[in-house]
Design an enzyme around this catalytic site. Sequence first.
Site, PDB file in Angstrom:
ATOM      1  N   SER A   1       0.870  -1.184   0.000  1.00  0.00           N
ATOM      2  CA  SER A   1       0.000   0.000   0.000  1.00  0.00           C
ATOM      3  C   SER A   1       0.898   1.221   0.000  1.00  0.00           C
ATOM      4  O   SER A   1       2.097   1.123   0.227  1.00  0.00           O
ATOM      5  CB  SER A   1      -0.867   0.029   1.262  1.00  0.00           C
ATOM      6  OG  SER A   1      -0.105   0.491   2.369  1.00  0.00           O
ATOM      7  N   ASP A   2       0.337   2.402  -0.253  1.00  0.00           N
ATOM      8  CA  ASP A   2       1.144   3.589  -0.009  1.00  0.00           C
ATOM      9  C   ASP A   2       1.034   3.919   1.484  1.00  0.00           C
ATOM     10  O   ASP A   2       0.250   3.317   2.227  1.00  0.00           O
ATOM     11  CB  ASP A   2       0.729   4.756  -0.912  1.00  0.00           C
ATOM     12  CG  ASP A   2       1.893   5.746  -1.078  1.00  0.00           C
ATOM     13  OD1 ASP A   2       2.856   5.694  -0.289  1.00  0.00           O
ATOM     14  OD2 ASP A   2       1.843   6.586  -1.992  1.00  0.00           O
ATOM     15  N   TRP A   3       1.819   4.875   1.892  1.00  0.00           N
ATOM     16  CA  TRP A   3       1.982   5.190   3.326  1.00  0.00           C
ATOM     17  C   TRP A   3       0.623   5.489   3.978  1.00  0.00           C
ATOM     18  O   TRP A   3       0.014   6.525   3.688  1.00  0.00           O
ATOM     19  CB  TRP A   3       2.917   6.390   3.450  1.00  0.00           C
ATOM     20  CG  TRP A   3       3.222   6.849   4.841  1.00  0.00           C
ATOM     21  CD1 TRP A   3       2.352   7.368   5.748  1.00  0.00           C
ATOM     22  CD2 TRP A   3       4.513   6.839   5.457  1.00  0.00           C
ATOM     23  NE1 TRP A   3       3.014   7.684   6.900  1.00  0.00           N
ATOM     24  CE2 TRP A   3       4.351   7.384   6.755  1.00  0.00           C
ATOM     25  CE3 TRP A   3       5.786   6.446   5.062  1.00  0.00           C
ATOM     26  CZ2 TRP A   3       5.417   7.540   7.633  1.00  0.00           C
ATOM     27  CZ3 TRP A   3       6.849   6.610   5.945  1.00  0.00           C
ATOM     28  CH2 TRP A   3       6.664   7.131   7.214  1.00  0.00           C
ATOM     29  N   GLY A   4       0.199   4.565   4.805  1.00  0.00           N
ATOM     30  CA  GLY A   4      -1.054   4.792   5.540  1.00  0.00           C
ATOM     31  C   GLY A   4      -2.317   4.699   4.701  1.00  0.00           C
ATOM     32  O   GLY A   4      -3.419   4.951   5.192  1.00  0.00           O
TER      33      GLY A   4
END
Length: 742
Positions: free
Chosen positions: A280-283
């Site tokens: 996933s991307d950050w968060g």
Amino acid sequence: MNKHIITLSFLITSFVVFSQHKTIDQKVDELLSQMTLEEKVGQLNQYTGDWTATGPITINPNKQEEIKKGQIGSMLNILGTKYTRQYQELAMQSRLKIPLLFGQDVVHGYKTTFPIPLAEAASWDLEAMELSARIAAIEASASGIHWTFAPMVDISRDPRWGRVMEGAGEDTYLGSQIAYARVKGFQGEKLGNVNSVMATAKHFVAYGAAVGGRDYNSVDMSERMLWETYLPPFKATIDAGVATFMNSFNDLNGIPATGNAYLQREILKGKWNYSGFVVSDWGSIGEMVNHGYAENSKEAAFLALTAGSDMDMESSSYIKNLVVLVKENRVPVSLIDDAVRRILHKKFELGLFDDPYKFSNPAREKEALNNPEHTKAAREIAAKSIVLLKNENKILPLSKNIKTIAFIGPMVKPLRANHGFWAVELKEIDSTYIVSQWKGLVNKVGKNTKLLYAKGSDINSQNKEGFAEAVSIANQADVVIMSVGESWNMSGEAKSRSNIHLPGVQEELIKVIQATGKPLVVLINAGRPLVFDWTADHTPAILYTWWLGSESGNAIADVLFGDYNPSGKLPMTFPRNEGQIPIYYNYFNTGRPAQNETATNYVSAYIDLKNSPKFPFGYGLSYTTFQYSDLKLSSQKINSSEKIEVTVNITNTGKIFGEEVVQLYLRDKVGSVVRPVKELKDFQKVKLRAGETKTLNFTIDKEKLSFFNDKLEWVAEPGDFEVMIGASSADIRLRSDFELIK
Ligand code: NOJ
């Protein structure tokens, strides 16, 4: 020996050999069968280190203990052999000793920084881009890194979006070629080599089309646009063998990419049969709550995993919820197993189970991070990335015998400013190594040239106190060079700008210096296309120097004084002002196209601005000139199994060696869906000595004539086509027509 004994010993030997040569799949299955559900979920969890954050951070103080318990499968932002070893030692205390993966944004170099990706794209030199990725991988892998979160292959037609600096610009064909080259460069001959890192195709998908150019914003787009313009560079990375994908922050047509099963399960892992894993991307998993797509972190974990997101970067949603979701029978364990399998497979491929410290060798690190060959390549690639926008009266190249040069502007002396947004902050290693533009000029000129300096203004303030000093040194000089632009943190993630003019009072500074009447060369350093209309119209010579990395100063001096003849061409359209955005060369003609840009009533035009850009896609000058001639097509009529061979002659008509990017565009004149006025379908960068002519060959086949029709079928429709050979998208030198028959 009796026959039975021989057969038995043969069988035993074969068994031993067989068990030593288990396939990676067998090894993964064996390991998986020993893992508890908690350990499996641990593999899907990724956290950042403490000292560099590349997103909003909540430091997890317990991560060291969690690694020992097998609750973390990967870390990002842990750099260097010392720290990666320390963290890997913790993983070796876990029950199954599954090694950690260390990921990092190695985007335009590691210690040696290269031009930002958008600048490199301006070189149109695929070998150079592969080489810079290769060198970045050699340095990063020697420093304990297994995995880079690059290349970013998002197409973008919006220079307000700060992340255009990280991609290859607006064009799908060029972008796909570059995406392929960069993956090859990062991953080298094969994963598992000690100097290869896993690459990441990001951000899946359409992140570059954020509404209004505002980072993280929504995206609404047609399926055909998605397939034709935004997906192909991702497909190109798969063709190059990319190890991982990262999804994106945006929603696409109402569904966040992170929780988008159509994108990740149907297209990526289904139609494209992709076997790597998706981080996933950050968060971004947790952020599905903010999107209003998930009720809470537990639902977000459910939606992301079922949609095909394998690893959770930084949101903790997986580690907190997946075990419960399995126990409640909402998530089948087979889905968890699939995600874990993909990740373990990469750990085996990298050879981390044989030696978890394989990439953490201080001697190799020292050597790789101090290699003069890397510096040399950085200088060459930086020079190739510079675009000559204007050169009236052949002011450039400058003579090395000029008596006095005034070098003016806020970008002349700073170091970090040229490094670019994603320069890695290396702890305990001198990451400030960079040749400033001032140093580059000092290195270049002889003892008889006097150099004067004035800052003139800040990059981004309204203060004009420095103007007087700048004017005074300009008056003492024979030639003035000005260096203006954006600082390293004005383009990049979360650096969208609504106003992309030269910041602060820099253009006013240019005006007062221009008024001195001295010969003037302007260098514009930026992470995106900027608007500088007055400068473009009134100053005689302009070099677009982007952010060129560690060797900025030397590369700029090489071009200023003609030791390198500029060959860059713009990979993005430069607008006249923000009102034209989104702006791109491959637009549709519309039913009411404006003739000669005149806004007569009832045509598709602005009443207060031309339609054409300030500088078009594919544009860039040289210190020499090129003539295009003798366009020939092997046939004027083909069927879909035939090909057309196109030949064209290019002559260097000037007095010095030069390189030209020869561009081939096609237009499908009538289609079952409207087709663009032209589309780049091929290019070649050719080197020519003064007076030399070369014949270039291009091939047009069915693939190049195809597009997605309204049923999303990839088709080449019979009819008339135009082939255009140009020095830019707006400078078509030769044209011809041909017909595709059934
Ligand atoms: C967020 C960015 O969007 C992504 O590209 C990057 O790789 C991660 N942060 C990690 O730094």
